[in-house]
Design a protein around this motif. Structure first.
Motif, PDB file in Angstrom:
ATOM      1  N   PRO A   2      42.978  37.695  32.462  1.00  0.00           N
ATOM      2  CA  PRO A   2      41.884  37.430  31.536  1.00  0.00           C
ATOM      3  C   PRO A   2      41.964  38.344  30.323  1.00  0.00           C
ATOM      4  N   THR A   3      41.646  37.787  29.182  1.00  0.00           N
ATOM      5  CA  THR A   3      41.641  38.588  27.966  1.00  0.00           C
ATOM      6  C   THR A   3      40.415  39.487  27.961  1.00  0.00           C
ATOM      7  N   TYR A   4      40.397  40.410  27.043  1.00  0.00           N
ATOM      8  CA  TYR A   4      39.267  41.319  26.912  1.00  0.00           C
ATOM      9  C   TYR A   4      37.989  40.525  26.661  1.00  0.00           C
ATOM     10  N   THR A   5      38.090  39.507  25.805  1.00  0.00           N
ATOM     11  CA  THR A   5      36.935  38.671  25.498  1.00  0.00           C
ATOM     12  C   THR A   5      36.430  37.950  26.743  1.00  0.00           C
ATOM     13  N   THR A   6      37.353  37.422  27.546  1.00  0.00           N
ATOM     14  CA  THR A   6      36.964  36.742  28.777  1.00  0.00           C
ATOM     15  C   THR A   6      36.253  37.703  29.713  1.00  0.00           C
ATOM     16  N   LYS A   7      36.764  38.926  29.825  1.00  0.00           N
ATOM     17  CA  LYS A   7      36.121  39.921  30.692  1.00  0.00           C
ATOM     18  C   LYS A   7      34.699  40.219  30.223  1.00  0.00           C
ATOM     19  N   ILE A   8      34.520  40.343  28.917  1.00  0.00           N
ATOM     20  CA  ILE A   8      33.190  40.605  28.364  1.00  0.00           C
ATOM     21  C   ILE A   8      32.258  39.441  28.665  1.00  0.00           C
ATOM     22  N   LEU A   9      32.750  38.221  28.468  1.00  0.00           N
ATOM     23  CA  LEU A   9      31.933  37.036  28.753  1.00  0.00           C
ATOM     24  C   LEU A   9      31.545  36.978  30.228  1.00  0.00           C
ATOM     25  N   ILE A  10      32.488  37.269  31.105  1.00  0.00           N
ATOM     26  CA  ILE A  10      32.195  37.256  32.539  1.00  0.00           C
ATOM     27  C   ILE A  10      31.110  38.280  32.864  1.00  0.00           C
ATOM     28  N   ARG A  11      31.228  39.470  32.303  1.00  0.00           N
ATOM     29  CA  ARG A  11      30.221  40.508  32.558  1.00  0.00           C
ATOM     30  C   ARG A  11      28.854  40.096  32.023  1.00  0.00           C
ATOM     31  N   LEU A  12      28.847  39.509  30.835  1.00  0.00           N
ATOM     32  CA  LEU A  12      27.590  39.086  30.234  1.00  0.00           C
ATOM     33  C   LEU A  12      26.933  37.988  31.059  1.00  0.00           C
ATOM     34  N   ILE A  13      27.709  37.002  31.458  1.00  0.00           N
ATOM     35  CA  ILE A  13      27.173  35.907  32.262  1.00  0.00           C
ATOM     36  C   ILE A  13      26.691  36.442  33.613  1.00  0.00           C
ATOM     37  N   ALA A  14      27.469  37.323  34.214  1.00  0.00           N
ATOM     38  CA  ALA A  14      27.077  37.897  35.505  1.00  0.00           C
ATOM     39  C   ALA A  14      25.782  38.679  35.373  1.00  0.00           C
ATOM     40  N   TRP A  15      25.652  39.412  34.303  1.00  0.00           N
ATOM     41  CA  TRP A  15      24.451  40.217  34.090  1.00  0.00           C
ATOM     42  C   TRP A  15      23.225  39.318  33.908  1.00  0.00           C
ATOM     43  N   ARG A  16      23.383  38.271  33.113  1.00  0.00           N
ATOM     44  CA  ARG A  16      22.261  37.379  32.833  1.00  0.00           C
ATOM     45  C   ARG A  16      21.922  36.477  34.021  1.00  0.00           C
ATOM     46  N   SER A  17      22.919  36.108  34.792  1.00  0.00           N
ATOM     47  CA  SER A  17      22.669  35.153  35.876  1.00  0.00           C
ATOM     48  C   SER A  17      22.513  35.822  37.236  1.00  0.00           C
ATOM     49  N   ARG A  18      22.729  37.123  37.292  1.00  0.00           N
ATOM     50  CA  ARG A  18      22.630  37.876  38.549  1.00  0.00           C
ATOM     51  C   ARG A  18      23.681  37.446  39.571  1.00  0.00           C
ATOM     52  N   LEU A  19      24.788  36.886  39.104  1.00  0.00           N
ATOM     53  CA  LEU A  19      25.872  36.522  40.008  1.00  0.00           C
ATOM     54  C   LEU A  19      26.726  37.750  40.278  1.00  0.00           C
ATOM     55  N   SER A  20      27.313  37.793  41.459  1.00  0.00           N
ATOM     56  CA  SER A  20      28.190  38.911  41.782  1.00  0.00           C
ATOM     57  C   SER A  20      29.516  38.741  41.058  1.00  0.00           C
ATOM     58  N   ARG A  21      30.259  39.795  41.000  1.00  0.00           N
ATOM     59  CA  ARG A  21      31.570  39.753  40.362  1.00  0.00           C
ATOM     60  C   ARG A  21      32.493  38.768  41.090  1.00  0.00           C
ATOM     61  N   GLU A  22      32.370  38.748  42.410  1.00  0.00           N
ATOM     62  CA  GLU A  22      33.189  37.828  43.204  1.00  0.00           C
ATOM     63  C   GLU A  22      32.844  36.376  42.890  1.00  0.00           C
ATOM     64  N   GLN A  23      31.552  36.097  42.766  1.00  0.00           N
ATOM     65  CA  GLN A  23      31.124  34.741  42.440  1.00  0.00           C
ATOM     66  C   GLN A  23      31.638  34.330  41.063  1.00  0.00           C
ATOM     67  N   MET A  24      31.593  35.262  40.132  1.00  0.00           N
ATOM     68  CA  MET A  24      32.087  34.973  38.783  1.00  0.00           C
ATOM     69  C   MET A  24      33.592  34.732  38.812  1.00  0.00           C
ATOM     70  N   GLY A  25      34.300  35.524  39.608  1.00  0.00           N
ATOM     71  CA  GLY A  25      35.744  35.350  39.724  1.00  0.00           C
ATOM     72  C   GLY A  25      36.101  33.982  40.258  1.00  0.00           C
ATOM     73  N   LYS A  26      35.340  33.531  41.252  1.00  0.00           N
ATOM     74  CA  LYS A  26      35.580  32.195  41.807  1.00  0.00           C
ATOM     75  C   LYS A  26      35.296  31.124  40.761  1.00  0.00           C
ATOM     76  N   MET A  27      34.237  31.332  40.015  1.00  0.00           N
ATOM     77  CA  MET A  27      33.848  30.356  39.011  1.00  0.00           C
ATOM     78  C   MET A  27      34.924  30.210  37.933  1.00  0.00           C
ATOM     79  N   PHE A  28      35.559  31.306  37.575  1.00  0.00           N
ATOM     80  CA  PHE A  28      36.577  31.280  36.524  1.00  0.00           C
ATOM     81  C   PHE A  28      37.991  31.161  37.080  1.00  0.00           C
ATOM     82  N   GLY A  29      38.138  31.027  38.394  1.00  0.00           N
ATOM     83  CA  GLY A  29      39.454  30.834  38.994  1.00  0.00           C
ATOM     84  C   GLY A  29      40.341  32.066  38.957  1.00  0.00           C
ATOM     85  N   LEU A  30      39.750  33.244  39.034  1.00  0.00           N
ATOM     86  CA  LEU A  30      40.542  34.469  38.934  1.00  0.00           C
ATOM     87  C   LEU A  30      41.373  34.731  40.178  1.00  0.00           C
ATOM     88  N   SER A  31      40.932  34.259  41.339  1.00  0.00           N
ATOM     89  CA  SER A  31      41.706  34.502  42.556  1.00  0.00           C
ATOM     90  C   SER A  31      43.048  33.781  42.494  1.00  0.00           C
TER      91      SER A  31
END
Length: 87
Positions: A2-31
């Motif tokens: 993931p690019t730096y921008t993608t990481k920032i977006l993931i953190r922002l979405i996780a913060w706003r939606s209260r999703l865990s980092r793992e849930q965000m990773g699954k959502m973006f296909g990081l695994s």
């Protein structure tokens, strides 16, 4: 990777939606990304660079302890030219 921008977006979405980092990773296909050969090679390369950087940061501390260039070189597995102080 993931690019730096993608990481920032993931953190922002996780913060706003209260999703865990793992849930965000699954959502973006990081695994799946982490299983690619490219990711693994880049990760291994970064790890090696980090180890090398750590060794280089240790050199001045070993000089302060009174170790010789040869001792530092042997202890860190570095060439003596790399260990010598920059004049």
């Amino acid at each position: 990777m993931p690019t730096y921008t993608t990481k920032i977006l993931i953190r922002l979405i996780a913060w706003r939606s209260r999703l865990s980092r793992e849930q965000m990773g699954k959502m973006f296909g990081l695994s799946e990304l982490k299983q690619t050969r490219f990711y693994q090679e880049v990760f291994a390369e970064g790890k090696e660079e980090g180890k090398q950087e750590g060794k280089l940061e240790t050199i001045p501390q070993l000089w302060v302890l009174g170790l010789s260039i040869e001792q530092i070189s042997q202890a860190l597995g570095l060439d003596e030219q790399v260990v010598q102080p920059k004049s």
